[in-house]
Design an enzyme around this catalytic site. Sequence first.
Site, PDB file in Angstrom:
ATOM      1  CB  SER A  15      -1.100  -0.024   1.284  1.00 54.48           C
ATOM      2  OG  SER A  15      -0.418   0.422   2.379  1.00 54.48           O
ATOM      3  CG  ASN A  16       3.744   2.783   2.846  1.00 53.87           C
ATOM      4  OD1 ASN A  16       3.514   4.092   3.104  1.00 53.87           O
ATOM      5  ND2 ASN A  16       3.530   2.000   3.763  1.00 53.87           N
ATOM      6  NE  ARG A  67      20.764 -10.838   5.689  1.00 56.91           N
ATOM      7  CZ  ARG A  67      19.482 -11.238   5.900  1.00 56.91           C
ATOM      8  NH1 ARG A  67      18.641 -10.810   4.990  1.00 56.91           N
ATOM      9  NH2 ARG A  67      19.172 -11.825   6.759  1.00 56.91           N
ATOM     10  NE  ARG A  93      15.760 -10.849   1.828  1.00 56.58           N
ATOM     11  CZ  ARG A  93      16.636 -12.073   2.278  1.00 56.58           C
ATOM     12  NH1 ARG A  93      15.747 -12.983   3.036  1.00 56.58           N
ATOM     13  NH2 ARG A  93      17.701 -12.257   1.933  1.00 56.58           N
ATOM     14  CG  ASN A 109      12.617   1.087   5.967  1.00 58.20           C
ATOM     15  OD1 ASN A 109      11.860   0.688   5.332  1.00 58.20           O
ATOM     16  ND2 ASN A 109      12.994   1.033   7.230  1.00 58.20           N
ATOM     17  CG  HIS A 111      10.335   1.309  11.664  1.00 52.05           C
ATOM     18  ND1 HIS A 111      10.342   0.336  11.594  1.00 52.05           N
ATOM     19  CD2 HIS A 111      10.133   1.702  12.972  1.00 52.05           C
ATOM     20  CE1 HIS A 111      10.440  -0.623  12.702  1.00 52.05           C
ATOM     21  NE2 HIS A 111      10.091   0.434  13.554  1.00 52.05           N
ATOM     22  CG  LEU A 146      16.777  -3.023  11.985  1.00 53.50           C
ATOM     23  CD1 LEU A 146      16.295  -3.424  10.363  1.00 53.50           C
ATOM     24  CD2 LEU A 146      16.303  -4.290  12.859  1.00 53.50           C
ATOM     25  CG  ASP A 147      14.087  -0.112  11.558  1.00 56.80           C
ATOM     26  OD1 ASP A 147      13.820   0.005  10.313  1.00 56.80           O
ATOM     27  OD2 ASP A 147      13.517  -1.177  12.424  1.00 56.80           O
TER      28      ASP A 147
HETATM   29  C1  GAR Z   1       4.050  -0.754   6.575  1.00 57.16           C
HETATM   30  O1  GAR Z   1       3.321  -0.387   7.793  1.00 57.16           O
HETATM   31  C2  GAR Z   1       5.369  -0.361   6.826  1.00 57.16           C
HETATM   32  O2  GAR Z   1       5.644   0.639   7.718  1.00 57.16           O
HETATM   33  C3  GAR Z   1       5.772  -1.544   7.680  1.00 57.16           C
HETATM   34  O3  GAR Z   1       5.008  -2.604   6.861  1.00 57.16           O
HETATM   35  C4  GAR Z   1       3.773  -2.171   6.354  1.00 57.16           C
HETATM   36  C5  GAR Z   1       3.978  -2.451   4.940  1.00 57.16           C
HETATM   37  O4  GAR Z   1       2.694  -2.014   4.393  1.00 57.16           O
HETATM   38  N1  GAR Z   1       7.390  -1.914   7.440  1.00 57.16           N
HETATM   39  C6  GAR Z   1       8.012  -2.390   8.499  1.00 57.16           C
HETATM   40  O5  GAR Z   1       7.697  -2.533   9.575  1.00 57.16           O
HETATM   41  C7  GAR Z   1       9.585  -2.292   8.021  1.00 57.16           C
HETATM   42  N2  GAR Z   1      10.301  -2.461   9.376  1.00 57.16           N
HETATM   43  P1  GAR Z   1       2.418  -1.985   3.019  1.00 57.16           P
HETATM   44  O6  GAR Z   1       3.020  -3.248   2.201  1.00 57.16           O
HETATM   45  O7  GAR Z   1       0.890  -2.098   2.770  1.00 57.16           O
HETATM   46  O8  GAR Z   1       3.014  -0.782   2.420  1.00 57.16           O
END
Ligand code: GAR
Length: 312
Positions: A15-16, A67, A93, A109, A111, A146-147
């Site tokens: 969705s993002n 990886r 990943r 990214n 988060h 990470l993040d």
């Molecule tokens: C989103 O909420 C994103 O922030 C999160 O996964 C979801 C993906 O949704 N990402 C993480 O947690 C990364 N650490 P989407 O596939 O509908 O965009």
Amino acid sequence: MPKARLAVLISGRGSNMAALLHASRLMADCPYEIMLVAANDPDAPGLALAAAEGIATFGHSHKGLTRAGFDAIIDAELDRHQISHVALAGYMRLLSPAFVEKWQGRCFNIHPSLLPAHKGLHVHEAVLANGESVSGCTVHLVTAELDGGPILGQARVAVLADDTPDSLAARILIAEHQLYPRIIARHIAADQAPLPRLRALALALPKAREKLSHGAPGFFVEGGKFFAYFSDNHHGSGISALLVATSGLEEQAMLIEQDPGLYYRPPYFGASGWIGIRLDTGDTDWEMVEGWLRRSWEVAAPKRLRRLVTGI
Ligand code: GAR
């Protein structure tokens, strides 16, 4: 200016990715275009969504691969599409060091927490368990941690008393869709045309003013001296850069030796210790730029004002 060629890496729903895509089509002068959506799961629903919108897709399972081996496959695909920037959007990943290094400054990214709080997984559970009243989402540059890369923007979302992890995630997702396209667009636009962002940072300093100096935008402190200039294609050099004062020739020489792709000795500045910092590398570190502006401002400010601001 050609648009940045963005690839979006996903693992699931996407969705993002869809938010980035529609924003790029709706936003006037959007500086990026989505050229590829890739996933580490060939059945990721987001791939079908992208394909239906006419976007090139690539799905490849990471199973059974190292990886580094898997990232090399993705990277080859990015190169095949001449990708300039990468957005991770629910890409579950960890990235190999070589991938992170190659895309440094050009990989974003999102988060679903207000970083640096709640890195990693099970974010919403942690927010609720802590009884926090505000959560949100963060867009950051990807680094080896990470993040943990430099934060580019955040949106806050209120936590409700009866929230479950799912209900909170759903509301944060709405904010994510607003935040991600804006931040990526702002970041890329600033790299493509750095003056507006540079100007905003320079003029945010106390008593900073702008004046043309030999045809170039210059920034000075009222009652003091110039602390920065913007040099755009000076004498056809093709370089756009920020010019600021270092502590002197020694520091100037050291910086140029350390990173000759970023720093250079500006012509026409003589033995002043001023330095050129390139803003056309495609991955400008704006926090670093802000730091240099502040330092140079301190050199240029009248003593009384400097003391008032810095205490020194
Ligand atoms: C989103 O909420 C994103 O922030 C999160 O996964 C979801 C993906 O949704 N990402 C993480 O947690 C990364 N650490 P989407 O596939 O509908 O965009």
